[in-house]
Design a protein around this motif. Structure first.
Motif, PDB file in Angstrom:
ATOM      1  N   TRP A  34       0.849  -1.249  -0.059  1.00  0.00           N
ATOM      2  CA  TRP A  34       0.127  -0.029   0.191  1.00  0.00           C
ATOM      3  C   TRP A  34       0.881   1.162   0.029  1.00  0.00           C
ATOM      4  O   TRP A  34       0.556   2.174  -0.580  1.00  0.00           O
ATOM      5  N   ALA A  35       1.980   1.256   0.942  1.00  0.00           N
ATOM      6  CA  ALA A  35       2.952   2.382   0.759  1.00  0.00           C
ATOM      7  C   ALA A  35       3.417   2.670  -0.501  1.00  0.00           C
ATOM      8  O   ALA A  35       3.630   3.972  -0.850  1.00  0.00           O
ATOM      9  N   MET A  36       4.028   1.493  -1.086  1.00  0.00           N
ATOM     10  CA  MET A  36       4.885   1.614  -2.401  1.00  0.00           C
ATOM     11  C   MET A  36       3.647   2.292  -3.407  1.00  0.00           C
ATOM     12  O   MET A  36       4.051   3.198  -3.998  1.00  0.00           O
ATOM     13  N   GLU A  37       2.294   1.733  -3.293  1.00  0.00           N
ATOM     14  CA  GLU A  37       1.383   2.505  -4.322  1.00  0.00           C
ATOM     15  C   GLU A  37       1.198   3.934  -4.110  1.00  0.00           C
ATOM     16  O   GLU A  37       1.185   4.569  -5.109  1.00  0.00           O
ATOM     17  N   GLU A  38       0.995   4.416  -2.827  1.00  0.00           N
ATOM     18  CA  GLU A  38       0.525   5.765  -2.621  1.00  0.00           C
ATOM     19  C   GLU A  38       1.713   6.757  -2.892  1.00  0.00           C
ATOM     20  O   GLU A  38       1.903   7.643  -3.147  1.00  0.00           O
ATOM     21  N   ALA A  39       3.136   6.074  -2.662  1.00  0.00           N
ATOM     22  CA  ALA A  39       4.101   6.789  -2.501  1.00  0.00           C
ATOM     23  C   ALA A  39       4.512   7.335  -4.106  1.00  0.00           C
ATOM     24  O   ALA A  39       4.900   8.336  -4.211  1.00  0.00           O
ATOM     25  N   LEU A  40       3.724   6.296  -4.931  1.00  0.00           N
ATOM     26  CA  LEU A  40       4.381   6.611  -6.282  1.00  0.00           C
ATOM     27  C   LEU A  40       3.709   7.860  -6.827  1.00  0.00           C
ATOM     28  O   LEU A  40       3.892   8.360  -7.754  1.00  0.00           O
ATOM     29  N   ARG A  41       2.793   8.080  -6.180  1.00  0.00           N
ATOM     30  CA  ARG A  41       1.785   9.308  -6.260  1.00  0.00           C
ATOM     31  C   ARG A  41       2.303  10.701  -6.062  1.00  0.00           C
ATOM     32  O   ARG A  41       2.123  11.816  -6.362  1.00  0.00           O
ATOM     33  N   CYS A  42       3.639  10.488  -5.234  1.00  0.00           N
ATOM     34  CA  CYS A  42       4.170  11.720  -4.489  1.00  0.00           C
ATOM     35  C   CYS A  42       5.257  11.997  -5.689  1.00  0.00           C
ATOM     36  O   CYS A  42       6.071  11.275  -5.830  1.00  0.00           O
ATOM     37  N   ARG A  43       5.269  13.342  -6.061  1.00  0.00           N
ATOM     38  CA  ARG A  43       6.248  13.659  -7.104  1.00  0.00           C
ATOM     39  C   ARG A  43       7.667  14.101  -6.388  1.00  0.00           C
ATOM     40  O   ARG A  43       8.576  14.311  -7.034  1.00  0.00           O
ATOM     41  N   ALA A  44       7.691  14.135  -5.104  1.00  0.00           N
ATOM     42  CA  ALA A  44       9.194  14.486  -4.380  1.00  0.00           C
ATOM     43  C   ALA A  44       9.728  13.230  -4.214  1.00  0.00           C
ATOM     44  O   ALA A  44      11.028  13.279  -4.155  1.00  0.00           O
ATOM     45  N   LEU A  45       9.205  11.946  -4.468  1.00  0.00           N
ATOM     46  CA  LEU A  45       9.917  10.739  -4.237  1.00  0.00           C
ATOM     47  C   LEU A  45      10.545  10.512  -5.833  1.00  0.00           C
ATOM     48  O   LEU A  45       9.907  10.583  -6.810  1.00  0.00           O
ATOM     49  N   ALA A  46      11.746  10.316  -6.143  1.00  0.00           N
ATOM     50  CA  ALA A  46      12.443   9.906  -7.234  1.00  0.00           C
ATOM     51  C   ALA A  46      12.533   8.295  -7.318  1.00  0.00           C
ATOM     52  O   ALA A  46      12.573   7.867  -8.488  1.00  0.00           O
ATOM     53  N   CYS A  47      12.361   7.563  -6.278  1.00  0.00           N
ATOM     54  CA  CYS A  47      12.690   6.106  -6.380  1.00  0.00           C
ATOM     55  C   CYS A  47      11.777   5.822  -4.789  1.00  0.00           C
ATOM     56  O   CYS A  47      11.987   6.305  -3.900  1.00  0.00           O
ATOM     57  N   VAL A  48      11.144   4.543  -5.204  1.00  0.00           N
ATOM     58  CA  VAL A  48      10.365   3.920  -4.117  1.00  0.00           C
ATOM     59  C   VAL A  48      10.845   2.389  -4.148  1.00  0.00           C
ATOM     60  O   VAL A  48      10.861   1.628  -5.107  1.00  0.00           O
ATOM     61  N   ILE A  49      11.518   2.014  -2.777  1.00  0.00           N
ATOM     62  CA  ILE A  49      12.025   0.701  -2.892  1.00  0.00           C
ATOM     63  C   ILE A  49      11.007  -0.067  -1.794  1.00  0.00           C
ATOM     64  O   ILE A  49      10.899   0.580  -0.741  1.00  0.00           O
ATOM     65  N   GLY A  50      10.383  -1.030  -2.092  1.00  0.00           N
ATOM     66  CA  GLY A  50       9.501  -1.893  -1.119  1.00  0.00           C
ATOM     67  C   GLY A  50      10.319  -3.324  -0.993  1.00  0.00           C
ATOM     68  O   GLY A  50      10.579  -4.015  -1.959  1.00  0.00           O
ATOM     69  N   GLU A  51      10.528  -3.603   0.328  1.00  0.00           N
ATOM     70  CA  GLU A  51      11.114  -4.900   0.572  1.00  0.00           C
ATOM     71  C   GLU A  51      10.357  -5.757   1.128  1.00  0.00           C
ATOM     72  O   GLU A  51       9.894  -5.540   2.267  1.00  0.00           O
ATOM     73  N   LEU A  52      10.115  -6.984   0.520  1.00  0.00           N
ATOM     74  CA  LEU A  52       9.351  -8.120   1.237  1.00  0.00           C
ATOM     75  C   LEU A  52      10.295  -9.186   1.470  1.00  0.00           C
ATOM     76  O   LEU A  52      11.186  -9.529   0.883  1.00  0.00           O
ATOM     77  N   ALA A  53       9.904  -9.585   2.771  1.00  0.00           N
ATOM     78  CA  ALA A  53      10.609 -10.712   3.131  1.00  0.00           C
ATOM     79  C   ALA A  53      10.273 -12.318   2.455  1.00  0.00           C
ATOM     80  O   ALA A  53       9.063 -12.317   2.172  1.00  0.00           O
ATOM     81  N   GLY A  54      11.151 -13.059   2.357  1.00  0.00           N
ATOM     82  CA  GLY A  54      10.772 -14.414   1.493  1.00  0.00           C
ATOM     83  C   GLY A  54      10.168 -14.333   0.314  1.00  0.00           C
ATOM     84  O   GLY A  54      10.910 -13.540  -0.616  1.00  0.00           O
ATOM     85  N   ASP A  55       9.604 -14.996  -0.168  1.00  0.00           N
ATOM     86  CA  ASP A  55       8.932 -15.005  -1.471  1.00  0.00           C
ATOM     87  C   ASP A  55       8.222 -14.019  -2.032  1.00  0.00           C
ATOM     88  O   ASP A  55       7.739 -13.856  -3.115  1.00  0.00           O
ATOM     89  N   GLY A  56       7.888 -13.160  -1.198  1.00  0.00           N
ATOM     90  CA  GLY A  56       6.830 -11.894  -1.460  1.00  0.00           C
ATOM     91  C   GLY A  56       5.752 -12.543  -1.861  1.00  0.00           C
ATOM     92  O   GLY A  56       4.935 -12.041  -2.911  1.00  0.00           O
ATOM     93  N   ALA A  57       5.099 -13.700  -1.298  1.00  0.00           N
ATOM     94  CA  ALA A  57       3.746 -14.534  -1.611  1.00  0.00           C
ATOM     95  C   ALA A  57       2.494 -13.195  -1.725  1.00  0.00           C
ATOM     96  O   ALA A  57       1.490 -13.081  -2.295  1.00  0.00           O
ATOM     97  N   GLU A  58       2.703 -12.176  -0.680  1.00  0.00           N
ATOM     98  CA  GLU A  58       1.558 -11.290  -0.564  1.00  0.00           C
ATOM     99  C   GLU A  58       1.418 -10.360  -1.971  1.00  0.00           C
ATOM    100  O   GLU A  58       0.312  -9.943  -1.944  1.00  0.00           O
ATOM    101  N   ALA A  59       2.501 -10.149  -2.618  1.00  0.00           N
ATOM    102  CA  ALA A  59       2.340  -9.471  -3.606  1.00  0.00           C
ATOM    103  C   ALA A  59       1.937 -10.517  -4.845  1.00  0.00           C
ATOM    104  O   ALA A  59       2.639 -11.039  -5.894  1.00  0.00           O
ATOM    105  N   ASP A  60       0.554 -10.617  -4.801  1.00  0.00           N
ATOM    106  CA  ASP A  60       0.188 -11.732  -5.665  1.00  0.00           C
ATOM    107  C   ASP A  60      -0.390 -10.806  -7.094  1.00  0.00           C
ATOM    108  O   ASP A  60       0.196  -9.741  -7.219  1.00  0.00           O
ATOM    109  N   LEU A  61      -1.003 -11.446  -8.071  1.00  0.00           N
ATOM    110  CA  LEU A  61      -1.343 -10.988  -9.256  1.00  0.00           C
ATOM    111  C   LEU A  61      -1.928  -9.470  -9.283  1.00  0.00           C
ATOM    112  O   LEU A  61      -1.649  -8.284  -9.735  1.00  0.00           O
ATOM    113  N   THR A  62      -2.996  -9.407  -8.310  1.00  0.00           N
ATOM    114  CA  THR A  62      -3.747  -8.225  -8.062  1.00  0.00           C
ATOM    115  C   THR A  62      -2.853  -7.203  -7.648  1.00  0.00           C
ATOM    116  O   THR A  62      -3.082  -5.805  -8.055  1.00  0.00           O
TER     117      THR A  62
END
Length: 186
Positions: free
Chosen positions: A136-164
């Protein structure tokens, strides 16, 4: 006049002069790293990285997934280098991670970031309890023009990051202006 006999051995290395003993016993990180100005093809490699993170390529979800836990540090360094290249001298970078991921792999380290060309003062670190909060934070941060880069770190295989979730991130990246990196801990 042959070889100089070492003063003492410590593992595979040896100290040949007393004045070098203190440096050997208490090394500084900078003295252990190669001098970038002496490495061959570094300018070409930096140019390829800059081209790969051009304006059009930034508008997508990029995933960094180390093959094994031993490669995690290299993937983290690569993420820091990409963030430094894309953020320039003044752009801000958001590094969002779960408490578990930060506990397992550690967080970004200020002096280490300096070696990659990114001042620690430009890094915003967000620690959240759940992986869905990172997404959620990654998605919202992309809307902020002050940020040049957004890095989201997920542990393990990142199963929470499903297709949706990845589709939502890809759409947000397409509409945003910053580079989006999803960094998985091995």
């Amino acid at each position: 006049g042959g070889r100089v006999a070492p003063l003492f051995h410590l593992g595979p290395a040896a100290v040949t002069a007393f004045q070098h003993a203190a440096e050997f016993l208490a090394p500084k990180l900078k003295s252990l790293l190669p001098d970038p100005s002496r490495l061959t093809d570094m300018d070409a490699a930096a140019a390829r990285l800059a081209d790969a993170t051009g304006a059009e390529d930034r508008r997508a979800l990029h995933e960094l997934a180390p093959m094994a836990p031993i490669h995690l540090a290299a993937a983290t360094g690569f993420a820091a280098a990409l963030a430094a290249l894309t953020s320039g001298a003044r752009g801000q970078v958001l590094w969002a991670a779960t408490d578990f991921a930060m506990g397992e792999s550690g967080g970004p380290h200020g002096p280490g970031l300096d070696l990659f060309g990114m001042a620690a003062s430009r890094l915003l670190i967000l620690r959240v309890p759940r992986a869905t909060d990172v997404l959620w934070a990654m998605e919202e941060a992309l809307r902020c023009r002050a940020l040049a880069c957004v890095i989201g770190e997920l542990a393990g295989d990142g199963a929470e990051a499903d297709l949706t979730a990845t589709r939502r991130l890809a759409l947000a990246a397409r509409e945003g202006t910053g580079l989006l990196l999803r960094h998985r801990s091995a």
